[in-house]
Design a protein around this motif. Structure first.
Motif, PDB file in Angstrom:
ATOM      1  N   PRO A 202      -2.468  -4.016  -7.666  1.00 40.51           N
ATOM      2  CA  PRO A 202      -2.791  -4.557  -6.339  1.00 40.51           C
ATOM      3  C   PRO A 202      -1.718  -5.536  -5.886  1.00 40.51           C
ATOM      4  O   PRO A 202      -1.179  -6.303  -6.681  1.00 40.51           O
ATOM      5  CB  PRO A 202      -4.137  -5.257  -6.572  1.00 40.51           C
ATOM      6  N   GLY A 203      -1.398  -5.491  -4.606  1.00 38.97           N
ATOM      7  CA  GLY A 203      -0.399  -6.394  -4.060  1.00 38.97           C
ATOM      8  C   GLY A 203       0.958  -5.755  -3.871  1.00 38.97           C
ATOM      9  O   GLY A 203       1.791  -6.270  -3.140  1.00 38.97           O
ATOM     10  N   SER A 204       1.204  -4.616  -4.546  1.00 40.09           N
ATOM     11  CA  SER A 204       2.463  -3.913  -4.347  1.00 40.09           C
ATOM     12  C   SER A 204       2.190  -2.633  -3.572  1.00 40.09           C
ATOM     13  O   SER A 204       1.087  -2.106  -3.587  1.00 40.09           O
ATOM     14  CB  SER A 204       3.109  -3.575  -5.700  1.00 40.09           C
ATOM     15  N   GLU A 205       3.216  -2.162  -2.890  1.00 39.26           N
ATOM     16  CA  GLU A 205       3.034  -0.989  -2.042  1.00 39.26           C
ATOM     17  C   GLU A 205       3.013   0.274  -2.880  1.00 39.26           C
ATOM     18  O   GLU A 205       3.862   0.500  -3.728  1.00 39.26           O
ATOM     19  CB  GLU A 205       4.158  -0.891  -1.019  1.00 39.26           C
ATOM     20  N   ALA A 206       2.015   1.119  -2.655  1.00 42.87           N
ATOM     21  CA  ALA A 206       1.907   2.369  -3.396  1.00 42.87           C
ATOM     22  C   ALA A 206       2.880   3.394  -2.836  1.00 42.87           C
ATOM     23  O   ALA A 206       3.011   3.531  -1.628  1.00 42.87           O
ATOM     24  CB  ALA A 206       0.484   2.915  -3.300  1.00 42.87           C
ATOM     25  N   PRO A 207       3.587   4.147  -3.718  1.00 43.37           N
ATOM     26  CA  PRO A 207       4.401   5.251  -3.211  1.00 43.37           C
ATOM     27  C   PRO A 207       3.525   6.200  -2.414  1.00 43.37           C
ATOM     28  O   PRO A 207       2.460   6.603  -2.862  1.00 43.37           O
ATOM     29  CB  PRO A 207       4.928   5.907  -4.498  1.00 43.37           C
ATOM     30  N   GLY A 208       3.957   6.562  -1.220  1.00 45.17           N
ATOM     31  CA  GLY A 208       3.155   7.459  -0.399  1.00 45.17           C
ATOM     32  C   GLY A 208       1.915   6.811   0.162  1.00 45.17           C
ATOM     33  O   GLY A 208       0.962   7.501   0.527  1.00 45.17           O
ATOM     34  N   ALA A 209       1.889   5.470   0.236  1.00 41.24           N
ATOM     35  CA  ALA A 209       0.683   4.776   0.705  1.00 41.24           C
ATOM     36  C   ALA A 209       0.326   5.145   2.131  1.00 41.24           C
ATOM     37  O   ALA A 209      -0.832   5.055   2.525  1.00 41.24           O
ATOM     38  CB  ALA A 209       0.877   3.262   0.597  1.00 41.24           C
ATOM     39  N   THR A 210       1.319   5.571   2.897  1.00 40.86           N
ATOM     40  CA  THR A 210       1.049   5.939   4.288  1.00 40.86           C
ATOM     41  C   THR A 210       0.768   7.425   4.459  1.00 40.86           C
ATOM     42  O   THR A 210       0.582   7.892   5.578  1.00 40.86           O
ATOM     43  CB  THR A 210       2.240   5.538   5.180  1.00 40.86           C
ATOM     44  N   ASP A 211       0.750   8.179   3.354  1.00 36.39           N
ATOM     45  CA  ASP A 211       0.453   9.609   3.446  1.00 36.39           C
ATOM     46  C   ASP A 211      -0.954   9.806   3.986  1.00 36.39           C
ATOM     47  O   ASP A 211      -1.873   9.036   3.652  1.00 36.39           O
ATOM     48  CB  ASP A 211       0.554  10.280   2.072  1.00 36.39           C
ATOM     49  N   PRO A 212      -1.171  10.822   4.800  1.00 33.25           N
ATOM     50  CA  PRO A 212      -2.512  11.046   5.357  1.00 33.25           C
ATOM     51  C   PRO A 212      -3.530  11.399   4.285  1.00 33.25           C
ATOM     52  O   PRO A 212      -3.182  11.985   3.263  1.00 33.25           O
ATOM     53  CB  PRO A 212      -2.299  12.209   6.332  1.00 33.25           C
ATOM     54  N   TRP A 213      -4.755  11.014   4.522  1.00 34.64           N
ATOM     55  CA  TRP A 213      -5.859  11.373   3.635  1.00 34.64           C
ATOM     56  C   TRP A 213      -7.097  11.562   4.494  1.00 34.64           C
ATOM     57  O   TRP A 213      -7.150  11.133   5.636  1.00 34.64           O
ATOM     58  CB  TRP A 213      -6.097  10.275   2.573  1.00 34.64           C
ATOM     59  N   ASN A 214      -8.092  12.228   3.926  1.00 33.06           N
ATOM     60  CA  ASN A 214      -9.333  12.438   4.669  1.00 33.06           C
ATOM     61  C   ASN A 214     -10.530  12.057   3.800  1.00 33.06           C
ATOM     62  O   ASN A 214     -10.375  11.594   2.660  1.00 33.06           O
ATOM     63  CB  ASN A 214      -9.436  13.880   5.177  1.00 33.06           C
ATOM     64  N   GLN A 215     -11.722  12.253   4.333  1.00 36.09           N
ATOM     65  CA  GLN A 215     -12.928  11.846   3.622  1.00 36.09           C
ATOM     66  C   GLN A 215     -13.089  12.596   2.305  1.00 36.09           C
ATOM     67  O   GLN A 215     -13.563  12.049   1.310  1.00 36.09           O
ATOM     68  CB  GLN A 215     -14.162  12.078   4.499  1.00 36.09           C
TER      69      GLN A 215
ATOM     70  N   GLY B 217      -9.116  18.562   0.603  1.00 36.26           N
ATOM     71  CA  GLY B 217      -8.327  17.339   0.681  1.00 36.26           C
ATOM     72  C   GLY B 217      -6.985  17.561   1.364  1.00 36.26           C
ATOM     73  O   GLY B 217      -6.521  18.689   1.518  1.00 36.26           O
ATOM     74  N   THR B 218      -6.353  16.446   1.730  1.00 37.32           N
ATOM     75  CA  THR B 218      -5.045  16.509   2.402  1.00 37.32           C
ATOM     76  C   THR B 218      -4.003  15.606   1.766  1.00 37.32           C
ATOM     77  O   THR B 218      -2.809  15.803   1.982  1.00 37.32           O
ATOM     78  CB  THR B 218      -5.185  16.115   3.888  1.00 37.32           C
ATOM     79  N   ASN B 219      -4.435  14.610   0.989  1.00 35.46           N
ATOM     80  CA  ASN B 219      -3.499  13.633   0.445  1.00 35.46           C
ATOM     81  C   ASN B 219      -2.726  14.213  -0.742  1.00 35.46           C
ATOM     82  O   ASN B 219      -3.312  14.800  -1.656  1.00 35.46           O
ATOM     83  CB  ASN B 219      -4.264  12.378   0.011  1.00 35.46           C
TER      84      ASN B 219
END
Length: 232
Positions: free
Chosen positions: A73-86, A203-205
């Motif tokens: 926690p606190g660091s940016e995840a690789p692909g953190a902005t990749d789309p995801w769905n429910q 899924g999409t992520n």
């Protein structure tokens, strides 16, 4: 679930791995040999996405898939902005309690199982799924999502074992325990494979698709190994 049916399901996951690999995603590194690490950054501004790594097994064991692990926690995840769905988030939320029951089943093997190979396999299942639970929770944290799935009855998930069957297993020892353990864990693993393939369809992520593929592959291998231990 028949063996042929399960292999068809796992095949769907393998297709996703090939598709992801074709995009040039880097393999996750394991710098200390103690667990999966983050993939090297493609540049300082754009870290490369992670994917699963295939690591050799111990003597007599097949290779195993290691999940890419989200950073602390606190660091940016690789692909953190990749789309995801429910469907992506719900898959992880369901797999956490599903894996937790697998840990409960595995914990019964020492002192009850007759076959030492079964005890070793139970330890492997426990180690692998403990790491996976940590990865699932890490992804949810990175996306500011809670772990609970409101209104969901975990006991209805594929492969989940009732409290009565868990108590029956705990009361057994020797060869009878081994047979019942394999029966229950095979059913449990088949349920996880079904849930993983559901995530692959809905899924999409990218990380979730890799994760679902890894789960399906690893648990399929373990089903075959359990059968070989008891039958062969």
């Amino acid at each position: 679930m028949r063996l042929t049916d399960r292999r068809v399901l796992i095949g769907a996951g393998a297709f996703v791995v090939l598709a992801v690999a074709a995009t040039g995603i880097a393999l996750a590194s394991t710098p200390d040999g103690d667990g999966p690490g983050a993939a090297p950054a493609a540049s300082a501004a754009a870290p490369a996405p992670q994917r699963s790594a295939l690591l050799p097994g111990r003597p007599g064991e097949s290779a195993r898939v290691v999940l890419p692990t989200p950073p602390p926690p606190g660091s940016e995840a690789p692909g953190a902005t990749d789309p995801w769905n429910q469907a992506d988030a719900d898959f992880l939320r369901k797999m956490i309690p599903h894996h937790q029951q697998a840990l409960e089943i595995s914990a019964l093997a020492p002192g009850r199982a007759a076959n030492p190979q079964l005890v070793a396999l139970a330890e492997r299942i426990s180690d692998t799924q403990t790491l996976e639970i940590g990865s699932f929770r890490g992804w949810l944290r990175q996306h500011n999502l809670g772990e609970d799935l409101p209104g969901h009855d975990h006991s209805t998930m594929p492969g989940m074992q009732s409290a009565e069957r868990m108590a029956e297993l705990a009361a057994l020892k020797g060869d009878e325990f081994d047979r019942r353990f394999v029966e229950m864990m095979t059913d449990h693993h088949a349920g996880a494979i079904a849930m993983a393939n559901e995530a692959l369809r809905a899924g999409t992520n990218t990380w979730i698709l890799q994760t679902a593929t890894s789960v399906a592959h690893e648990q399929g291998v373990e089903i075959d190994r359990m059968s070989a231990i008891v039958i062969g």
